[in-house]
Structure formats: structure tokens, C-alpha cells
Design a protein around this motif. Sequence first.
Motif, PDB file in Angstrom:
ATOM      1  N   GLN A  20       0.560  -1.791  -0.083  1.00  0.00           N
ATOM      2  CA  GLN A  20       0.342   0.257   0.512  1.00  0.00           C
ATOM      3  C   GLN A  20       0.929   1.233  -0.055  1.00  0.00           C
ATOM      4  O   GLN A  20       1.420   1.338   0.934  1.00  0.00           O
ATOM      5  CB  GLN A  20      -0.635   0.079   1.592  1.00  0.00           C
ATOM      6  CG  GLN A  20      -1.242  -1.340   1.375  1.00  0.00           C
ATOM      7  CD  GLN A  20      -2.849  -1.183   2.549  1.00  0.00           C
ATOM      8  OE1 GLN A  20      -2.126  -0.682   3.669  1.00  0.00           O
ATOM      9  NE2 GLN A  20      -3.451  -1.893   3.342  1.00  0.00           N
ATOM     10  N   GLN A  61       0.293  -6.231   2.221  1.00  0.00           N
ATOM     11  CA  GLN A  61      -1.411  -6.324   2.679  1.00  0.00           C
ATOM     12  C   GLN A  61      -1.105  -7.902   2.484  1.00  0.00           C
ATOM     13  O   GLN A  61      -0.630  -8.537   2.681  1.00  0.00           O
ATOM     14  CB  GLN A  61      -2.093  -5.983   1.655  1.00  0.00           C
ATOM     15  CG  GLN A  61      -2.601  -4.849   1.209  1.00  0.00           C
ATOM     16  CD  GLN A  61      -3.768  -4.338  -0.238  1.00  0.00           C
ATOM     17  OE1 GLN A  61      -3.594  -5.417  -1.416  1.00  0.00           O
ATOM     18  NE2 GLN A  61      -3.739  -3.704  -0.140  1.00  0.00           N
ATOM     19  N   LYS A  64       1.420 -10.643   7.404  1.00  0.00           N
ATOM     20  CA  LYS A  64       2.640  -9.722   8.211  1.00  0.00           C
ATOM     21  C   LYS A  64       3.883 -10.816   8.172  1.00  0.00           C
ATOM     22  O   LYS A  64       4.337 -10.282   9.586  1.00  0.00           O
ATOM     23  CB  LYS A  64       2.334  -9.003   9.447  1.00  0.00           C
ATOM     24  CG  LYS A  64       0.828  -7.916   9.051  1.00  0.00           C
ATOM     25  CD  LYS A  64       1.687  -7.470   7.603  1.00  0.00           C
ATOM     26  CE  LYS A  64       0.386  -6.206   7.175  1.00  0.00           C
ATOM     27  NZ  LYS A  64      -1.259  -5.913   6.654  1.00  0.00           N
ATOM     28  N   VAL A 357      -9.600  -2.725  14.268  1.00  0.00           N
ATOM     29  CA  VAL A 357      -8.933  -2.518  13.038  1.00  0.00           C
ATOM     30  C   VAL A 357      -8.029  -1.940  12.513  1.00  0.00           C
ATOM     31  O   VAL A 357      -7.802  -1.402  11.568  1.00  0.00           O
ATOM     32  CB  VAL A 357      -9.845  -0.543  12.644  1.00  0.00           C
ATOM     33  CG1 VAL A 357     -10.015   0.001  11.819  1.00  0.00           C
ATOM     34  CG2 VAL A 357     -11.853  -1.255  13.053  1.00  0.00           C
ATOM     35  N   VAL A 358      -6.938  -1.762  14.045  1.00  0.00           N
ATOM     36  CA  VAL A 358      -6.111  -1.274  13.496  1.00  0.00           C
ATOM     37  C   VAL A 358      -4.810  -2.020  13.582  1.00  0.00           C
ATOM     38  O   VAL A 358      -3.912  -2.441  12.896  1.00  0.00           O
ATOM     39  CB  VAL A 358      -5.858   0.350  14.463  1.00  0.00           C
ATOM     40  CG1 VAL A 358      -4.135   0.915  13.841  1.00  0.00           C
ATOM     41  CG2 VAL A 358      -6.100   1.795  13.461  1.00  0.00           C
ATOM     42  N   ASP A 360      -4.982  -5.482  14.785  1.00  0.00           N
ATOM     43  CA  ASP A 360      -5.399  -6.670  13.375  1.00  0.00           C
ATOM     44  C   ASP A 360      -4.652  -6.279  11.999  1.00  0.00           C
ATOM     45  O   ASP A 360      -3.567  -6.772  11.747  1.00  0.00           O
ATOM     46  CB  ASP A 360      -6.074  -7.509  12.986  1.00  0.00           C
ATOM     47  CG  ASP A 360      -7.002  -7.835  14.344  1.00  0.00           C
ATOM     48  OD1 ASP A 360      -5.471  -8.847  15.403  1.00  0.00           O
ATOM     49  OD2 ASP A 360      -7.487  -7.926  15.419  1.00  0.00           O
ATOM     50  N   ARG A 361      -4.730  -4.528  11.190  1.00  0.00           N
ATOM     51  CA  ARG A 361      -4.357  -4.466   9.659  1.00  0.00           C
ATOM     52  C   ARG A 361      -3.159  -4.696  10.279  1.00  0.00           C
ATOM     53  O   ARG A 361      -2.183  -4.990   9.057  1.00  0.00           O
ATOM     54  CB  ARG A 361      -5.392  -3.541   9.906  1.00  0.00           C
ATOM     55  CG  ARG A 361      -4.784  -2.976   8.529  1.00  0.00           C
ATOM     56  CD  ARG A 361      -5.600  -1.760   8.045  1.00  0.00           C
ATOM     57  NE  ARG A 361      -4.854  -0.572   7.939  1.00  0.00           N
ATOM     58  CZ  ARG A 361      -5.796   0.242   8.703  1.00  0.00           C
ATOM     59  NH1 ARG A 361      -7.263   0.428   9.117  1.00  0.00           N
ATOM     60  NH2 ARG A 361      -5.183   1.054   9.160  1.00  0.00           N
ATOM     61  N   VAL A 362      -2.298  -4.186  11.366  1.00  0.00           N
ATOM     62  CA  VAL A 362      -0.695  -4.118  11.008  1.00  0.00           C
ATOM     63  C   VAL A 362       0.308  -5.417  11.384  1.00  0.00           C
ATOM     64  O   VAL A 362       1.329  -4.802  12.514  1.00  0.00           O
ATOM     65  CB  VAL A 362       0.018  -2.630  11.714  1.00  0.00           C
ATOM     66  CG1 VAL A 362      -0.582  -1.689  11.312  1.00  0.00           C
ATOM     67  CG2 VAL A 362      -0.588  -2.863  13.300  1.00  0.00           C
ATOM     68  N   HIS A 386       1.112   0.698  14.587  1.00  0.00           N
ATOM     69  CA  HIS A 386      -0.076   0.551  15.180  1.00  0.00           C
ATOM     70  C   HIS A 386      -0.041   2.211  15.798  1.00  0.00           C
ATOM     71  O   HIS A 386      -1.225   3.045  15.254  1.00  0.00           O
ATOM     72  CB  HIS A 386      -0.860  -0.307  16.368  1.00  0.00           C
ATOM     73  CG  HIS A 386      -1.657  -0.211  16.648  1.00  0.00           C
ATOM     74  ND1 HIS A 386      -3.163  -0.742  16.449  1.00  0.00           N
ATOM     75  CD2 HIS A 386      -1.968   1.713  17.742  1.00  0.00           C
ATOM     76  CE1 HIS A 386      -4.397  -0.223  16.965  1.00  0.00           C
ATOM     77  NE2 HIS A 386      -3.925   1.437  17.866  1.00  0.00           N
ATOM     78  N   THR A 389       0.365   4.364  12.681  1.00  0.00           N
ATOM     79  CA  THR A 389      -1.113   4.858  11.803  1.00  0.00           C
ATOM     80  C   THR A 389      -1.688   5.091  12.391  1.00  0.00           C
ATOM     81  O   THR A 389      -2.789   6.413  11.822  1.00  0.00           O
ATOM     82  CB  THR A 389      -1.796   3.129  11.497  1.00  0.00           C
ATOM     83  OG1 THR A 389      -1.295   2.428  10.919  1.00  0.00           O
ATOM     84  CG2 THR A 389      -3.230   3.546  10.650  1.00  0.00           C
TER      85      THR A 389
END
Length: 403
Positions: A20, A61, A64, A357-358, A360-362, A386, A389
Motif C-alpha cells: 500500500q 497487504q 505480515k 481495526v488497526v 490486526d491490520r498491522v 499501530h 497509523t
Amino acid sequence: MIDHYPAAVRTGHALPAQAQAPSASRDLTLAELSSRVLASLPRSDQRRKGLQYLDGLLTVQGRKSIRNIAKLLGTQASEQNLHHFICDSTWDWVPIRRALAEAVDDALPTRAWVVRPMTIPKAGQNSVGVGQHFSPALGQTLNAQRAVGVWAASESASVPVNWRLYLPSSWHTDDARRSQAAVPEGASAESLHGCAVEASRETQLGWGLPVRPVVFDLDEAPEPLLETLATSHAPLMARVGEDTLLTVVDRVMGGREQSPLPAHRIMAMAGNMRRPVPHGRPLPGRVQGMPLAAAVRVELPAYPRGSEHRQLVLLGTGDYGSRWPAELWLSNLTTVPMEYLARLRQLTARAARDAAVVADRVGIRDFTGRSFTGWHRHVTLASAAHAVTMLGDPARQLPHRVR
């Protein structure tokens, strides 16, 4: 010094399709935060790898993993070097966490330390700390790692700054298993709630951070944590179960002083004391109702009046038109307004949302190695990602920049 350039410039490769593109604000925050939190790494190559790992957590994406992060570097040797940096190196993660906590505390500013559990499902038995865990939310037993995180929380954002990995009893009797996972000798047996208490003590007392309320957002507080609430002079608050026995000492509920009652019954009787409480800053996507709260002074029945144990306050919360009480909280903050306690409870919702939301995304749960040290280094850098972000999002309009 750490190079302050985007990933494609630092590695000499274009970002792959699955990465990204970072925003200018995020890149600036990454540069500022990484300079501060990675400063304890003694060698420039370690600081460079730390920054590369952070970049990978933020840009790749999907999962990780070290392999996927290494693809940003373009060579197979980079994967080996990155694996060594996370799993086999000797750098200490504690100074990085402390620097992260200080930076985040400056930037938010922090209102409370929210302590909450994290479950990481696993397929095998070799990952450090893995064991059988019954999940009430799912109604089934999971094969999983369990950990406790300490989150610096404000109304606008929350960031995990410290972690403690729970080791089930089986990990304290199997020397071969401990050796394979490089579990240090000092990692002794403790309950999940013991992990929570020790993690919060290290964060606030051990690191010399400002004294702020500690909010234990666990399933429910067991007896040892209840006693901590009643004996500690630190400001504490904990979720409690419906059947927690308490003795009412509040004058507005006279006549109940001698009979220990379940917490849910006490709060049901206090239904006429409910008052609307401010929402605080609304969470994105949440349908707003009218939150209600009530507070009653109580004592632990095991510790009679006149002992060294302090009075506590039982807080009930819920929404107008819904089941009452929806949640029950116990605190030793008996001299603050009820609205203040309700705002502390709202910070747990902030942390829960940001975790989903954050964090887990990182990739906070994405470490695929087996070692104790590798797990701690991964979650430390994922916590920093995190923070990048959260603090790098201009829409949050945070009052301070990272310094």
C-alpha cells in the motif's frame, strides 16, 4: 541515524503490487516515531532493519509474516537477515516499548492505561505459550496463544505500549518445550489476571510514566484482583461479573449494609439512580443511543469495615431501552464524579475498536515463529506500527505531534 525515506527509496526497489502506498503524513510520522523508539538499538544496521520491518507491517497487504515483509527488500538473503533480527538477535524490546509509551503519552495525551487480553489462534503446538483455551464469546475451545496488552488510551485514539505473554501450566513443567521456544528462566507461572497486573505495574511504575487510572477490561475480576482494588493506592477500575458478592455501604440504599449481594442485584435495585452520561467523542460507525450509568458505594464482604481495605464504587452502565445493567465495573476511585468513571469505561470501547481495526491490520497477531523473544520483538514493532497509523492520521486531529 535512521534513514528518513520511503521504503522504495531505502531498499532500491519499487513497491510490489501487494503493498500500500503510504501517505505523506504517515511517512512523516514513521520517520519521527522510529527515530525516537528505535534509538536504543545499539547498531545502525539494527535500526535500519527495525525501520524496514515497521515499513513492511504498514505496507504489506495480507499476513505480515517475515517472508512477506522481506519481499519488499527484494532478495532471499534479506529474509534470513530479517528473521535473525526478530528471532535470534539480542536487542532488548523493553527500552523500545518504554520510548513508545512516552511518545504516545505525549501525543494523545493519555487518559488511562487500558489493560485487555488478546487471543491468537494457532494450528500447532510449538508456538510459545500455545494451549487450550475456552472462548465464551465463540462457545468453543481454541488452540491459541494468550497475551495481555497495556493500551495508552484517549477519547480520540489508543495504542498498545506493553505486552505480557501468558504461559499455561504445561509450559512450566516441560523443560524441552521451554528450551525450544527460548523461554527465559525468569518467566514463572502466573494467571492471566496476574499477567495483567504485572504488565500494568511495569508500564506505569517501572517506567516512571505519569500516574493515570488503570482500567482492567478482562472477562471479570477474580478475588486477587478484587483485593488489589481494595488495597492499592493507585487509581484502578475493573470489569466484574454479575455474581460478584459485595456489601452495600451507600447511605442512599440504607438497610442493605449487612447482606452481601450479587453485583447485578445491587445495580438492579439502583435502577432509579440511573442518569444519562456524556458520550465523549463518538466512535466511527457507532449508532449512538442514550448511555446511562449509576454508581453505588460498596465493600468486599471478606474485609469488614475498619480493616485496612478501602471502600469501592460499583458502576453500572447500559443504554436506554436495553437490558440493565449491561456492564458492571468496580473501582477504588470513590471521590470522583460518576461521569468520570463512565468516561473511563468508554475508553475500553476505544481500545477494543482500535485493536480490531488497526492492530490486526498491522499484523499484531501475525508472528509465525516459535520463540518467546521473537514473539515479543514482533508485537513490539507491530505496536509501533499501530502508533504510526493512529498518530499519522490527520483526520484524528490529535493535539500534539510526536516529539
